[in-house]
Design a protein around this motif. Structure first.
Motif, short mmCIF file in Angstrom:
data_model
loop_
_atom_site.label_atom_id
_atom_site.label_comp_id
_atom_site.label_asym_id
_atom_site.label_seq_id
_atom_site.Cartn_x
_atom_site.Cartn_y
_atom_site.Cartn_z
N ILE A 1 -18.88 10.25 -1.82
CA ILE A 1 -18.77 9.02 -2.62
C ILE A 1 -18.08 7.93 -1.81
O ILE A 1 -18.48 6.76 -1.84
CB ILE A 1 -18.02 9.30 -3.93
CG1 ILE A 1 -18.88 10.17 -4.85
CG2 ILE A 1 -17.65 7.99 -4.63
CD1 ILE A 1 -18.16 10.63 -6.10
N THR A 2 -17.03 8.32 -1.06
CA THR A 2 -16.34 7.36 -0.20
C THR A 2 -17.29 6.76 0.83
O THR A 2 -17.28 5.55 1.08
CB THR A 2 -15.16 8.04 0.53
OG1 THR A 2 -14.26 8.60 -0.43
CG2 THR A 2 -14.41 7.04 1.40
N SER A 3 -18.15 7.60 1.41
CA SER A 3 -19.13 7.11 2.38
C SER A 3 -20.12 6.16 1.74
O SER A 3 -20.49 5.13 2.32
CB SER A 3 -19.87 8.31 3.02
OG SER A 3 -19.00 9.12 3.76
N PHE A 4 -20.57 6.50 0.52
CA PHE A 4 -21.49 5.60 -0.20
C PHE A 4 -20.83 4.25 -0.48
O PHE A 4 -21.47 3.20 -0.36
CB PHE A 4 -21.93 6.24 -1.52
CG PHE A 4 -23.07 7.20 -1.39
CD1 PHE A 4 -24.32 6.76 -0.94
CD2 PHE A 4 -22.93 8.54 -1.72
CE1 PHE A 4 -25.39 7.64 -0.82
CE2 PHE A 4 -23.98 9.43 -1.60
CZ PHE A 4 -25.21 8.98 -1.14
N ILE A 5 -19.55 4.29 -0.83
CA ILE A 5 -18.83 3.03 -1.12
C ILE A 5 -18.73 2.18 0.15
O ILE A 5 -18.95 0.96 0.11
CB ILE A 5 -17.43 3.35 -1.69
CG1 ILE A 5 -17.55 3.95 -3.09
CG2 ILE A 5 -16.57 2.08 -1.72
CD1 ILE A 5 -16.23 4.45 -3.65
N ILE A 6 -18.38 2.81 1.29
CA ILE A 6 -18.27 2.08 2.55
C ILE A 6 -19.61 1.44 2.91
O ILE A 6 -19.68 0.24 3.23
CB ILE A 6 -17.81 3.03 3.68
CG1 ILE A 6 -16.37 3.49 3.44
CG2 ILE A 6 -17.92 2.33 5.04
CD1 ILE A 6 -15.91 4.59 4.39
N ALA A 7 -20.69 2.22 2.83
CA ALA A 7 -22.01 1.70 3.17
C ALA A 7 -22.43 0.59 2.21
O ALA A 7 -23.02 -0.42 2.62
CB ALA A 7 -23.04 2.83 3.15
N SER A 8 -22.11 0.74 0.92
CA SER A 8 -22.47 -0.27 -0.07
C SER A 8 -21.72 -1.57 0.16
O SER A 8 -22.30 -2.67 0.02
CB SER A 8 -22.19 0.26 -1.49
OG SER A 8 -22.95 1.42 -1.76
N LEU A 9 -20.45 -1.48 0.51
CA LEU A 9 -19.65 -2.69 0.79
C LEU A 9 -20.19 -3.42 2.01
O LEU A 9 -20.25 -4.66 2.02
CB LEU A 9 -18.18 -2.32 1.00
CG LEU A 9 -17.41 -1.87 -0.25
CD1 LEU A 9 -16.01 -1.39 0.12
CD2 LEU A 9 -17.33 -3.00 -1.28
N ILE A 10 -20.58 -2.67 3.04
CA ILE A 10 -21.16 -3.30 4.23
C ILE A 10 -22.48 -3.98 3.87
O ILE A 10 -22.75 -5.12 4.29
CB ILE A 10 -21.40 -2.25 5.34
CG1 ILE A 10 -20.07 -1.66 5.81
CG2 ILE A 10 -22.13 -2.87 6.53
CD1 ILE A 10 -20.22 -0.47 6.75
N LEU A 11 -23.30 -3.31 3.06
CA LEU A 11 -24.58 -3.88 2.63
C LEU A 11 -24.36 -5.15 1.82
O LEU A 11 -25.05 -6.17 2.03
CB LEU A 11 -25.35 -2.86 1.79
CG LEU A 11 -26.68 -3.32 1.19
CD1 LEU A 11 -27.66 -3.73 2.29
CD2 LEU A 11 -27.29 -2.23 0.31
N LEU A 12 -23.39 -5.13 0.91
CA LEU A 12 -23.08 -6.31 0.08
C LEU A 12 -22.62 -7.47 0.95
O LEU A 12 -23.08 -8.61 0.77
CB LEU A 12 -22.01 -5.94 -0.95
CG LEU A 12 -21.58 -7.06 -1.90
CD1 LEU A 12 -22.75 -7.52 -2.76
CD2 LEU A 12 -20.42 -6.60 -2.79
N GLN A 13 -21.72 -7.20 1.88
CA GLN A 13 -21.23 -8.26 2.76
C GLN A 13 -22.35 -8.82 3.63
O GLN A 13 -22.42 -10.04 3.87
CB GLN A 13 -20.11 -7.68 3.64
CG GLN A 13 -19.14 -8.73 4.19
CD GLN A 13 -19.66 -9.40 5.45
OE1 GLN A 13 -20.53 -8.85 6.13
NE2 GLN A 13 -19.16 -10.59 5.74
N TYR A 14 -23.23 -7.96 4.08
CA TYR A 14 -24.37 -8.37 4.91
C TYR A 14 -25.30 -9.28 4.11
O TYR A 14 -25.79 -10.31 4.62
CB TYR A 14 -25.11 -7.13 5.40
CG TYR A 14 -26.39 -7.41 6.13
CD1 TYR A 14 -26.39 -8.08 7.36
CD2 TYR A 14 -27.63 -7.01 5.60
CE1 TYR A 14 -27.57 -8.33 8.04
CE2 TYR A 14 -28.81 -7.25 6.28
CZ TYR A 14 -28.77 -7.91 7.50
OH TYR A 14 -29.94 -8.17 8.16
N GLN A 15 -25.56 -8.94 2.84
CA GLN A 15 -26.43 -9.76 2.01
C GLN A 15 -25.81 -11.12 1.71
O GLN A 15 -26.48 -12.15 1.74
CB GLN A 15 -26.74 -9.01 0.71
CG GLN A 15 -27.63 -7.80 0.90
CD GLN A 15 -27.84 -7.01 -0.39
OE1 GLN A 15 -27.03 -7.09 -1.31
NE2 GLN A 15 -28.92 -6.23 -0.45
#
Length: 404
Positions: free
Chosen positions: A376-390
């Motif tokens: 879940i921590t990994s999913f959160i990290i990846a999601s935050l990077i994706l959000l910032q990228y968008q």
């Protein structure tokens, strides 16, 4: 690239020495098991080399940036060879303190040699061939790990520890000799004797403004975190899964599966990331790593544990060469030594903290809950990077629209 004499010499030396390194690691574990009862003391001795590397990393980075990379690799090679003789003394006397000295010398040599090798690759390989070179580098290290651990295990049964470390010494000598035949043209760097003393915070202060401007480098650093969550507890999870399934043989299957999938992953990295390492693809790979970690809550099923480790190997084999290539191409060459030294230092700190957390969680909450939490921590990290990228993409599109 296969006609590049310097590259072939470097990779040959790396392959032989890495195999010897893993043979030596098997010997280290055997010596500690015989002479140190406390698991905590065993861990401290193993970590001694990492700790000295943490303190020396800022100085090592600056020296690498100022100095001839080949000479640094040669000096580090001599240090590795000398370290083996301290291990001979440890075996002959059964004194652990000689092994501590051995570990410190190996740690110091690694602090200089690993960043120096990463900064040398762009000097001997064309820019368009760097991704292939990093993929080959990772494949060689993975293959050496598989061969070295297997060879070390066989040698422990039939040979003495002296013989085992002699094999390691020979591999280091071969690396040293191959390095001597490498020819690299480097422009001499200016050296200011009035420069202030190197420190972690001073070096970080120099790197931060430069790294901040390179968005791919920033994304690459954070995209590696989910992989580190998995890698740091790799060995502990393999042992735990073996106990969970009551099957000692699963250890070898998991290691082999992960290693083979790393090879496949490096091939995929060359196919899909050669021309343009798109962040969207890299994010997808990070989500695969998070999925692999989370899926280990079904590790009591042999087939599922193999699939999980295979997925991770596939994703890691794709991600690491691409990110390393980004670091080598987007970070200015004058900063390579400092960047890779500080990165190696931070990586070591992260690995040790995560490894301790993995051991703690395995003892307290168990494998299933731990992998779900880490996943879940990994999913959160990846999601935050994706959000910032968008968000950043929308801002850039608005700027472009306003300029028209």
């Amino acid at each position: 690239m296969w006609k590049n004499r310097n590259f072939l010499l470097l990779m040959f030396g790396l392959g032989v020495s890495s195999t010897g390194l893993w043979v030596g690691i098997i010997g280290n574990l055997e010596f500690l098991q015989k002479n140190v009862e406390s698991s905590f003391l065993q861990a401290l001795i193993i970590l001694a080399g990492f700790l000295v590397g943490i303190f020396l990393a800022p100085m090592a980075g600056r020296i690498i940036d100022r100095s001839n990379k080949k000479k640094i690799l040669i000096y580090a090679g001599f240090a590795r060879c000398a370290a083996i003789f301290f291990m001979y003394l440890a075996i002959a006397s059964n004194h652990v303190w000689w092994m501590v000295v051995y570990t410190l010398v190996i740690g110091i040599s690694g602090t200089f040699s690993q960043p120096a090798m990463q900064t040398m690759l762009p000097l001997i390989v064309k820019k368009e061939e760097l991704l292939d070179a990093n993929g080959i580098n990772m494949n060689i290290f993975t293959g050496s790990r598989i061969v070295g651990t297997a060879l070390g295990g066989v040698m422990l049964v039939s040979m003495s520890l002296f013989s085992l470390y002699t094999v390691t010494l020979i591999s280091y000598i071969i690396l040293l000799i191959s390095t001597l035949f490498i020819h690299v043209e480097e422009k001499p760097k200016e050296f200011n004797k009035n420069d202030k003393k190197e420190s972690f915070f001073r070096t970080l202060g120099e790197l931060y403004p430069m790294v901040k401007k390179q968005q791919k480098v920033v994304y690459g650093i954070f995209l590696l975190l989910p992989a580190y969550l998995f890698l740091s507890g790799f060995n502990l999870m393999v042992i735990e899964i073996s106990d969970l399934q009551h099957n000692p043989g699963i250890k070898g299957i998991l290691y082999t599966t992960e290693g083979v999938c790393v090879f496949i992953g490096t091939f995929l990295s060359k196919r899909f990331f050669r021309d343009n390492p798109k962040l969207s693809y890299m994010l997808a790979i990070t989500f695969i790593i998070a999925t692999a970690h989370t899926s280990l809550f079904l590790a009591h099923l042999p087939a599922m544990s193999v699939v999980s480790f295979g997925l991770f190997g596939l994703a890691a084999g794709t991600l690491f060469p691409v990110v390393t290539t980004i670091f080598q191409t987007d970070v200015p060459s004058d900063y390579h030594g400092r960047f890779f030294s500080i990165k190696g230092m931070v990586d070591n700190i992260i690995f040790q903290i995560l490894m301790l957390l993995t051991g703690l969680f395995l003892d307290t909450i168990g494998l299933e809950k731990m992998v779900i939490g880490f996943g879940i921590t990994s999913f959160i990290i990846a999601s935050l990077i994706l959000l910032q990228y968008q968000v950043r993409g929308k801002q850039q599109r608005k700027k472009v629209a306003l300029t028209k």
